[in-house]
Design a protein around this motif. Structure first.
Motif, PDB file in Angstrom:
ATOM      1  N   ASP A  15       0.852  -1.186   0.000  1.00  9.64           N
ATOM      2  CA  ASP A  15       0.000   0.000   0.000  1.00  9.64           C
ATOM      3  C   ASP A  15       0.887   1.235   0.000  1.00  9.64           C
ATOM      4  OD1 ASP A  15      -2.300  -1.514   0.168  1.00  9.64           O
ATOM      5  OD2 ASP A  15      -2.395  -1.395   2.360  1.00  9.64           O
ATOM      6  N   VAL A  16       0.440   2.257  -0.702  1.00  5.07           N
ATOM      7  CA  VAL A  16       1.098   3.555  -0.663  1.00  5.07           C
ATOM      8  C   VAL A  16       0.037   4.573  -0.256  1.00  5.07           C
ATOM      9  CG1 VAL A  16       2.257   5.350  -1.979  1.00  5.07           C
ATOM     10  CG2 VAL A  16       2.754   2.975  -2.459  1.00  5.07           C
ATOM     11  N   ALA A 104      -2.937   4.004  -2.918  1.00  6.53           N
ATOM     12  CA  ALA A 104      -2.723   3.114  -4.059  1.00  6.53           C
ATOM     13  C   ALA A 104      -2.345   1.739  -3.535  1.00  6.53           C
ATOM     14  CB  ALA A 104      -1.628   3.656  -4.959  1.00  6.53           C
ATOM     15  N   GLN A 105      -2.873   0.722  -4.151  1.00  8.48           N
ATOM     16  CA  GLN A 105      -2.534  -0.648  -3.800  1.00  8.48           C
ATOM     17  C   GLN A 105      -1.908  -1.291  -5.030  1.00  8.48           C
ATOM     18  OE1 GLN A 105      -6.309  -2.286  -2.628  1.00  8.48           O
ATOM     19  NE2 GLN A 105      -5.885  -1.879  -0.467  1.00  8.48           N
ATOM     20  N   PHE A 106      -0.940  -2.100  -4.774  1.00  7.74           N
ATOM     21  CA  PHE A 106      -0.344  -2.820  -5.889  1.00  7.74           C
ATOM     22  C   PHE A 106      -0.158  -4.280  -5.473  1.00  7.74           C
ATOM     23  CE2 PHE A 106       3.149  -1.106  -3.431  1.00  7.74           C
ATOM     24  CZ  PHE A 106       4.030  -2.174  -3.325  1.00  7.74           C
ATOM     25  N   GLN A 107      -0.259  -5.121  -6.453  1.00  8.53           N
ATOM     26  CA  GLN A 107      -0.068  -6.551  -6.252  1.00  8.53           C
ATOM     27  C   GLN A 107       0.779  -7.057  -7.413  1.00  8.53           C
ATOM     28  OE1 GLN A 107      -3.979  -8.213  -6.109  1.00  8.53           O
ATOM     29  NE2 GLN A 107      -4.462  -7.264  -4.162  1.00  8.53           N
ATOM     30  N   SER A 108       1.667  -7.907  -7.109  1.00  6.05           N
ATOM     31  CA  SER A 108       2.498  -8.464  -8.175  1.00  6.05           C
ATOM     32  C   SER A 108       2.803  -9.920  -7.858  1.00  6.05           C
ATOM     33  CB  SER A 108       3.786  -7.663  -8.337  1.00  6.05           C
ATOM     34  OG  SER A 108       4.592  -7.792  -7.189  1.00  6.05           O
TER      35      SER A 108
END
Length: 128
Positions: A15-16, A104-108
């Motif tokens: 999370d940012v 902002a959420q990111f998934q990788s």
């Protein structure tokens, strides 16, 4: 480690958050005052006259004459005036504030592998 190498998979998430705030205010003040004066005027005039007239003729044609007169004159003028006072006063105030939030959420997903080798005689697979 086996003869085929190693293979690893995984999953990452994060999370940012960003928060931006801004605030300010403004104050204005204005005053305007005028005070005027008081005027006064005076005038005076005095006139005074007096007179006496005597006439005498004798030796038997007697004659006598007398005149008395007095004259007096007086003039006066007076003026008074007062001027008004005026004024104005103004003030204003304003304030503001704003806030901006960003999330902002990111998934990788990733995969990583090592090299599979059969002694150099066949095809090889490499990953990173």
């Amino acid at each position: 480690m086996s003869e085929y190498g190693e293979f690893e998979t995984g999953y990452e998430s994060g999370d940012v958050e960003q928060l931006h705030t801004e605030a300010g205010s403004e104050q204005d003040y204005q005053s305007d005052f005028g005070v005027y004066s008081q005027d006064s005027a005076s005038a005076e005039s005095t006139d005074f006259e007096t007179g006496k007239h005597v006439e005498y003729v004798g030796a038997d044609g007697s004659r006598f004459e007398s005149t008395d007169y007095t004259s007096y004159s007086h003039d006066e003028a007076e003026t008074n005036s007062v001027f008004a006072a005026e004024g104005s006063e103004q003030s204003s105030s304003s304030e503001y504030a704003s806030i901006d939030a960003l999330r902002a959420q990111f998934q990788s997903a990733f995969a990583e592998g090592t090299q599979i080798s059969d002694g150099g005689h066949g095809p090889s697979i490499a990953g990173h």
